[in-house]
Scaffold this active site. Sequence first.
Site: not given
Ligand code: NBP
Length: 476
Positions: A75-76, A102, A128, A182, A185-186, A189-190, A287, A452
């Site tokens: 998670k970002a 992200n 993406s 990126k 890009h988003n 996309e919006y 939105r 000014h």
């Molecule tokens: P999430 O954004 O839902 O994050 C979940 C993951 O983060 C799990 O593996 C979780 O571990 C781990 N995590 C967290 Br929350 N806090 C943590 C910490 N303090 N230490 C270690 N691990 C931690 O997952 P996602 O939807 O797969 O997205 C991952 C990244 O990719 C994000 O940054 C997201 O913005 C980006 N992204 C997502 C998409 C999409 O379509 N979903 C597209 C492009 C980019 P746990 O299992 O132990 O809780």
Amino acid sequence: QQARIGVTGLAVMGRNLARNFARHGHPVAVHNRTVSRTRDLVAQYGDEGVFLPAETAEQFVASLERPRRLVVMVKAGQPTDEVIEEFAPLLDRGDMIVDGGNAHFADTRRREASLRERGIHFVGTGISGGEEGALHGPSIMPGGSAESYAALGPLLEDIAAKVDGVPCCTHVGPDGAGHFVKMVHNGIEYADMQLIGEAYDLLRHVGGQKPGEIAEVFRTWNGGRLESYLVEITAEVLAHTDAATGRPFVDVVQDQAEQKGTGRWTVQIALDLGVPVSGIAEAVFARSLSGHADLRAAVRGMPGPGETWLDSAAHDRFADDVEQALYASKIVAYAQGFHQIQAGSAEYGWSIEPGAMATIWRGGCIIRARFLDRIRAAYESRPDLPTLLADDYFAEALGGAQDSWRRVVSTAAQLGVPVPGFSAALAYYDGLRAERLPAALIQGQRDFFGAHTYRRVDREGSFHTMWGEDRREVEA
Ligand code: NBP
């Protein structure tokens, strides 16, 4: 055996990226804070390739060949910093941490600078395409040092989407460049989604068509110059019927759009850079407006033009007009996004090639479209193109669309259908092509109340008129 690359963070994105590496024959180390996710991955998909599961950070790092390539997919925000702090002390000089989340590009710049001091490459990477893209081939936008790309690029290019055999992955530029691109890009996309939404709304409330019929219109459009993933899925969503009620799916969904924040970042940064991304901003605001149920309830039922349908002659050409307006507005949205990429690149010294960004967005990502080939070609024929609007092909498309575009925007205004995206795009086009803008008057007002100063069209220098006295002009 050692792993060529490792992925930590095995939620949907990380799991699918790891599988993608494995399916391409790259042994991949996998790790997650909660160990059960790692075990589940190997139990479910272990036969897809070579996975090296690790339960501890030490095990994970030890299983990577050198220089180590460690992909973080958590998670970002704060979690990314926590994971970096957990792993960085275990790494050696020359190793790479790849952040595929992200992240905000400013965070990426900060992390890159601090890890660089410790001899570790930090590669902020935009990815993406959602979970499907991560598995079958995303569009990948890596930043960071050229040295890190030399060691990492071939692996990323291998798992990226391909269009005409060209991978949708390239080295974007140093430090935060990948996450910046990126973000834009988003933002695009919006804007794209908002414009498609407005086209649907017009066909429905001005054209009088039903969702199923509009799905057909989008299907037809998808066979032409608007061909894109977003237009394709729009047709799918509009054609879908809700199983519980038998009504069009689009009519049973609450009309309040949510957002995770990357569109908002694009606009915030555009304001800082002084780049007019009005189409993207209107999409973010639209939105936000949709989500203000309280305000909407307070104003619902206020006077509008009522039901004034188009006469049948106008009706027939309306869908064609909307197609033209959509295409023209889309050109503007992309032109604004590419302007922002060029402004960011100049501000931070990234030397981003805009044509290369169009190339890697042709596949894998949400805004993938035939249209991006045109953008690639525009920058190829003229690398110093000041704006996409000035490219011959796009200029001709805009000129050809403008009558329809104006009819659509004025019809929408007359009939009370909100089209902030279409009208902002048209205003941008008219603003840029205008001989003279009322900005001259604004300069006069600013000089009047705040001294000014202003510049003249006929002489160099800054001037001020003594408005409160004898209105003499003095050189400032
Ligand atoms: P999430 O954004 O839902 O994050 C979940 C993951 O983060 C799990 O593996 C979780 O571990 C781990 N995590 C967290 Br929350 N806090 C943590 C910490 N303090 N230490 C270690 N691990 C931690 O997952 P996602 O939807 O797969 O997205 C991952 C990244 O990719 C994000 O940054 C997201 O913005 C980006 N992204 C997502 C998409 C999409 O379509 N979903 C597209 C492009 C980019 P746990 O299992 O132990 O809780």
